[in-house]
Scaffold this motif. Sequence first.
Motif, PDB file in Angstrom:
ATOM      1  N   MET A  23     -40.151   5.083  53.669  1.00 18.38           N
ATOM      2  CA  MET A  23     -40.594   4.308  52.505  1.00 18.38           C
ATOM      3  C   MET A  23     -41.597   5.108  51.673  1.00 18.38           C
ATOM      4  N   ASP A  24     -42.522   5.803  52.320  1.00 14.63           N
ATOM      5  CA  ASP A  24     -43.497   6.621  51.603  1.00 14.63           C
ATOM      6  C   ASP A  24     -42.798   7.750  50.839  1.00 14.63           C
ATOM      7  N   THR A  25     -41.815   8.356  51.464  1.00 14.05           N
ATOM      8  CA  THR A  25     -41.089   9.457  50.826  1.00 14.05           C
ATOM      9  C   THR A  25     -40.369   8.981  49.575  1.00 14.05           C
ATOM     10  N   VAL A  26     -39.689   7.851  49.674  1.00 13.87           N
ATOM     11  CA  VAL A  26     -38.974   7.299  48.523  1.00 13.87           C
ATOM     12  C   VAL A  26     -39.960   6.859  47.451  1.00 13.87           C
ATOM     13  N   ASP A  27     -41.042   6.177  47.855  1.00  6.35           N
ATOM     14  CA  ASP A  27     -42.055   5.745  46.890  1.00  6.35           C
ATOM     15  C   ASP A  27     -42.697   6.931  46.179  1.00  6.35           C
ATOM     16  N   GLY A  28     -42.743   8.076  46.850  1.00  2.71           N
ATOM     17  CA  GLY A  28     -43.301   9.284  46.263  1.00  2.71           C
ATOM     18  C   GLY A  28     -42.342  10.017  45.335  1.00  2.71           C
ATOM     19  N   GLY A  29     -41.130   9.489  45.175  1.00  6.11           N
ATOM     20  CA  GLY A  29     -40.184  10.060  44.227  1.00  6.11           C
ATOM     21  C   GLY A  29     -39.178  11.030  44.803  1.00  6.11           C
ATOM     22  N   ALA A  30     -39.188  11.243  46.115  1.00  5.18           N
ATOM     23  CA  ALA A  30     -38.235  12.176  46.708  1.00  5.18           C
ATOM     24  C   ALA A  30     -36.842  11.563  46.732  1.00  5.18           C
ATOM     25  N   SER A  31     -35.867  12.362  46.371  1.00  6.48           N
ATOM     26  CA  SER A  31     -34.480  11.921  46.365  1.00  6.48           C
ATOM     27  C   SER A  31     -33.873  12.170  47.736  1.00  6.48           C
ATOM     28  N   VAL A  32     -33.954  11.173  48.598  1.00  2.00           N
ATOM     29  CA  VAL A  32     -33.428  11.292  49.962  1.00  2.00           C
ATOM     30  C   VAL A  32     -32.360  10.229  50.240  1.00  2.00           C
ATOM     31  N   GLY A  33     -31.723   9.750  49.182  1.00  2.33           N
ATOM     32  CA  GLY A  33     -30.605   8.836  49.357  1.00  2.33           C
ATOM     33  C   GLY A  33     -30.883   7.371  49.116  1.00  2.33           C
ATOM     34  N   PHE A  34     -32.099   7.025  48.721  1.00  5.63           N
ATOM     35  CA  PHE A  34     -32.456   5.624  48.540  1.00  5.63           C
ATOM     36  C   PHE A  34     -33.079   5.406  47.166  1.00  5.63           C
ATOM     37  N   LEU A  35     -32.945   4.181  46.660  1.00  5.68           N
ATOM     38  CA  LEU A  35     -33.582   3.800  45.412  1.00  5.68           C
ATOM     39  C   LEU A  35     -34.896   3.095  45.717  1.00  5.68           C
ATOM     40  N   ALA A  36     -35.853   3.245  44.825  1.00  6.36           N
ATOM     41  CA  ALA A  36     -37.152   2.587  44.966  1.00  6.36           C
ATOM     42  C   ALA A  36     -37.097   1.222  44.287  1.00  6.36           C
ATOM     43  N   PRO A  37     -37.833   0.279  44.790  1.00  5.11           N
ATOM     44  CA  PRO A  37     -38.606   0.347  46.024  1.00  5.11           C
ATOM     45  C   PRO A  37     -37.699   0.125  47.233  1.00  5.11           C
ATOM     46  N   LEU A  38     -37.933   0.883  48.269  1.00 10.24           N
ATOM     47  CA  LEU A  38     -37.178   0.755  49.507  1.00 10.24           C
ATOM     48  C   LEU A  38     -37.885  -0.277  50.384  1.00 10.24           C
ATOM     49  N   ASP A  39     -37.150  -1.291  50.814  1.00  9.22           N
ATOM     50  CA  ASP A  39     -37.783  -2.329  51.633  1.00  9.22           C
ATOM     51  C   ASP A  39     -37.766  -1.938  53.108  1.00  9.22           C
ATOM     52  N   HIS A  40     -38.690  -2.532  53.845  1.00 11.66           N
ATOM     53  CA  HIS A  40     -38.885  -2.216  55.257  1.00 11.66           C
ATOM     54  C   HIS A  40     -37.644  -2.500  56.108  1.00 11.66           C
ATOM     55  N   PRO A  41     -36.965  -3.646  55.966  1.00 14.46           N
ATOM     56  CA  PRO A  41     -35.769  -3.892  56.784  1.00 14.46           C
ATOM     57  C   PRO A  41     -34.672  -2.841  56.579  1.00 14.46           C
ATOM     58  N   THR A  42     -34.495  -2.383  55.353  1.00 14.38           N
ATOM     59  CA  THR A  42     -33.484  -1.358  55.077  1.00 14.38           C
ATOM     60  C   THR A  42     -33.868  -0.034  55.734  1.00 14.38           C
ATOM     61  N   ALA A  43     -35.141   0.333  55.638  1.00 14.85           N
ATOM     62  CA  ALA A  43     -35.614   1.568  56.270  1.00 14.85           C
ATOM     63  C   ALA A  43     -35.485   1.496  57.784  1.00 14.85           C
ATOM     64  N   LEU A  44     -35.820   0.367  58.371  1.00 15.74           N
ATOM     65  CA  LEU A  44     -35.659   0.185  59.826  1.00 15.74           C
ATOM     66  C   LEU A  44     -34.199   0.317  60.244  1.00 15.74           C
ATOM     67  N   ALA A  45     -33.317  -0.338  59.516  1.00 19.13           N
ATOM     68  CA  ALA A  45     -31.889  -0.294  59.848  1.00 19.13           C
ATOM     69  C   ALA A  45     -31.351   1.132  59.747  1.00 19.13           C
ATOM     70  N   TRP A  46     -31.793   1.863  58.738  1.00 15.71           N
ATOM     71  CA  TRP A  46     -31.324   3.241  58.574  1.00 15.71           C
ATOM     72  C   TRP A  46     -31.726   4.087  59.779  1.00 15.71           C
ATOM     73  N   TRP A  47     -32.978   3.970  60.210  1.00 14.43           N
ATOM     74  CA  TRP A  47     -33.419   4.755  61.365  1.00 14.43           C
ATOM     75  C   TRP A  47     -32.726   4.316  62.651  1.00 14.43           C
ATOM     76  N   ARG A  48     -32.453   3.039  62.809  1.00 12.63           N
ATOM     77  CA  ARG A  48     -31.734   2.577  64.010  1.00 12.63           C
ATOM     78  C   ARG A  48     -30.338   3.191  64.069  1.00 12.63           C
ATOM     79  N   GLU A  49     -29.682   3.306  62.921  1.00 14.98           N
ATOM     80  CA  GLU A  49     -28.377   3.963  62.873  1.00 14.98           C
ATOM     81  C   GLU A  49     -28.487   5.437  63.254  1.00 14.98           C
ATOM     82  N   ARG A  50     -29.573   6.074  62.873  1.00 14.13           N
ATOM     83  CA  ARG A  50     -29.761   7.496  63.225  1.00 14.13           C
ATOM     84  C   ARG A  50     -29.871   7.648  64.743  1.00 14.13           C
ATOM     85  N   ALA A  51     -30.491   6.703  65.417  1.00  8.22           N
ATOM     86  CA  ALA A  51     -30.624   6.773  66.876  1.00  8.22           C
ATOM     87  C   ALA A  51     -29.260   6.792  67.541  1.00  8.22           C
TER      88      ALA A  51
END
Length: 178
Positions: A23-51
């Motif tokens: 969320m901090d990376t996206v809020d800081g303007g980095a293009s890492v595949g997400f649109l701002a503002p990125l919500d917490h549930p979406t960020a959590l789900a993305w990391w769970r998929e990475r696991a």
Amino acid sequence: MRVRRVGSAELHARVETLADLLMDTVDGGASVGFLAPLDHPTALAWWRERAEGVAAGRLAVWVAEDGGHRVLGTVGLDFPGRPNGVHRAEVVKLMVHRDARGRGLGRTLLAAAEESAASTGITLLHLDTETESPAERFYDAAGWTRAGVVPDYAAAPDGVLRPTSIYYKRLADTPPTS
């Protein structure tokens, strides 16, 4: 600062702090595949998929932590899993928290991924990043080669389509045999 590779169980256990980093990376303007503002549930789900990818061996993830075990950065290697691509991997989601930038953490994370890839027989890495971004200058300085630019490839966090630069880096002096 400590950089280390994490397994799927630890990644699952750390999804809260990893989601905060994303969320901090996206809020800081980095293009890492997400649109701002990125919500917490979406960020959590993305990391769970990475696991799941880590558990299956399709993805390797490194984290950079401060002395209090707060995750300040991460990088991943995505392995294609196809017979004609066992020699290559994609560097994905190199992220450094805005509070930790400018201290060489990104370079340390990238070096960890490159060294691990080389030690497992990977001879070619590739990635994409927003053209004319700070990340592009970072990869140039780290010895990566820009292969080209794709116009309007991805939307930046603000939703505006931007060009993307494709980069590669050979990890061995000898090109792969065909």
